[in-house]
Scaffold this active site. Structure first.
Site, PDB file in Angstrom:
ATOM      1  N   LYS A 157       0.972  -1.235   0.110  1.00  0.00           N
ATOM      2  CA  LYS A 157      -0.098  -0.030  -0.062  1.00  0.00           C
ATOM      3  C   LYS A 157       0.794   1.289  -0.037  1.00  0.00           C
ATOM      4  O   LYS A 157       1.122   1.723   1.147  1.00  0.00           O
ATOM      5  CB  LYS A 157      -1.014   0.134   1.307  1.00  0.00           C
ATOM      6  CG  LYS A 157      -2.355  -0.178   0.858  1.00  0.00           C
ATOM      7  CD  LYS A 157      -3.215  -0.427   2.178  1.00  0.00           C
ATOM      8  CE  LYS A 157      -4.287   0.704   2.155  1.00  0.00           C
ATOM      9  NZ  LYS A 157      -5.232   0.738   0.828  1.00  0.00           N
TER      10      LYS A 157
HETATM   11  N1  PMP Z   1      -7.360  -2.534  -3.315  1.00  0.00           N
HETATM   12  C1  PMP Z   1      -6.679  -1.501  -2.959  1.00  0.00           C
HETATM   13  C2  PMP Z   1      -5.960  -0.811  -4.146  1.00  0.00           C
HETATM   14  C3  PMP Z   1      -7.071  -0.688  -1.995  1.00  0.00           C
HETATM   15  O1  PMP Z   1      -6.663   0.419  -1.799  1.00  0.00           O
HETATM   16  C4  PMP Z   1      -7.863  -1.504  -1.101  1.00  0.00           C
HETATM   17  C5  PMP Z   1      -8.375  -0.502   0.291  1.00  0.00           C
HETATM   18  N2  PMP Z   1      -7.236  -0.969   1.292  1.00  0.00           N
HETATM   19  C6  PMP Z   1      -8.272  -2.914  -1.144  1.00  0.00           C
HETATM   20  C7  PMP Z   1      -7.877  -3.460  -2.378  1.00  0.00           C
HETATM   21  C8  PMP Z   1      -9.072  -3.758  -0.284  1.00  0.00           C
HETATM   22  O2  PMP Z   1      -8.114  -3.793   0.809  1.00  0.00           O
HETATM   23  P1  PMP Z   1      -8.485  -4.243   2.505  1.00  0.00           P
HETATM   24  O3  PMP Z   1      -9.761  -5.032   2.393  1.00  0.00           O
HETATM   25  O4  PMP Z   1      -7.516  -4.750   3.134  1.00  0.00           O
HETATM   26  O5  PMP Z   1      -8.967  -2.861   2.815  1.00  0.00           O
END
Ligand code: PMP
Length: 305
Positions: A157
């Site tokens: 991220k």
């Molecule tokens: N893909 C992206 C690009 C994201 O930013 C997120 C949000 N964090 C997700 C998927 C979903 O991940 P999570 O379920 O861990 O929030």
């Protein structure tokens, strides 16, 4: 934004209004920061706040940091302790969103990752829905490709990579859609701007593998487990072709902010019946109970504040 609460900044809890970085900070100039988005849910019967899967969020954050050559003096448990202290400081009694970030904190010009100081910070804010139309979303295929693991890792991220998500989201919204699906460099469906994607075909729940340039979503992982163990469905991770989406029975997107969003139309083609399907409906109900610590079987995911 209401800054009357507290933040964690440069090693301590401070009034949020005092948590400021300089305009020459590396993380701001070059997008050299990594972050997580977590939620804590208020359980009205128990009158308690529960953070959802903080260990998994912090494991992913520290992995993102590793990819970006960052080091901080906390492990997952240390970060959870610090999170609990911050949440207790403001005695939150409602659903909140938490944004922990690790960033390159030196000031000055020079794009690189090495020989720079890393800092950790976090803020907390009240949060409800992220996608307002979460039972009937209309999405498009983005003309933007998803970033590739050999350019910027989608599995991390990384703040700078969110320029890709922002392009995907804004062009979709300006064209009148709620969200978009991005294809990766190989033409496979990867994910939305800030959400993972699932389709149901012949009763099987299918989602792209972690090698198709997706963020390794915590909600994705939770939903896979719930579909398998609670609904008794087969769950498969495999690449998804673009045209499979339009012949799916159900389509939904998952994310911490978004939770579970039912997608009922893609580029003006109805998905299945054109209404939220039974599997999506059931998963949304289950997920809501699980995140609010109302399902004992999954209490391992709920960390009480
Ligand atoms: N893909 C992206 C690009 C994201 O930013 C997120 C949000 N964090 C997700 C998927 C979903 O991940 P999570 O379920 O861990 O929030």
């Amino acid at each position: 934004m209401d800054l009357s609460t507290h933040a964690f900044f440069e090693g301590k809890i401070v009034p949020w209004s005092e948590a400021k970085i300089n305009i020459a900070t590396h993380g701001f100039l070059y997008g050299t920061s990594v972050f997580s988005g977590m939620r804590a849910y208020w359980n009205d019967e128990k009158k308690k706040l529960f953070v959802f899967r903080p260990f998994d969020h912090y494991r992913r954050l520290l992995n993102s940091a590793r990819m970006m050559a960052m080091e901080i003096p906390y492990d997952e448990e240390g970060l959870i302790d610090l999170t609990m202290n911050l949440l207790r400081t403001d005695n939150w009694k409602q659903d909140v969103y938490l944004r922990p970030t690790i960033y390159k904190a030196d000031m000055g010009i020079g794009v690189r990752l090495h020989n720079l100081k890393d800092e950790f910070c976090m803020f907390v804010m009240p949060f409800e829905k992220y996608v307002s139309n979460d039972t009937n979303a209309h999405v498009t295929f983005s003309s933007w490709r998803r970033i590739d693991d050999n350019a910027i890792p989608a599995r991390g991220k990384v703040a700078g990579a969110y320029a890709n998500s922002a392009l995907i989201k804004t062009d979709a919204n300006r064209a009148g859609f709620d969200e978009a699906l991005a294809l990766d460099g190989n033409g496979h469906v990867s994910e939305g701007s800030a959400m993972n994607i699932f389709m149901v075909r012949d009763g099987v729940v299918i989602t792209p593998p972690v090698t198709d340039n997706i963020l390794e979503g915590i909600t994705r992982r939770s939903v896979m487990e719930l579909a398998r163990d609670e609904l008794g469905l087969e769950v498969v991770e495999r690449s998804i072709d673009r045209t499979e989406v339009s012949i799916a029975e159900e389509l939904f997107m998952t994310g911490t902010a978004a939770q579970i969003v039912s997608v009922t139309k893609v580029d003006h083609r109805p998905i299945g019946t054109g209404k939220m399907g039974p599997i999506t409906t059931r998963l949304r109900e289950l997920f809501d109970d699980v995140v609010r610590a109302k399902n004992k079987k999954y209490s391992k995911w709920n960390v009480e504040v």
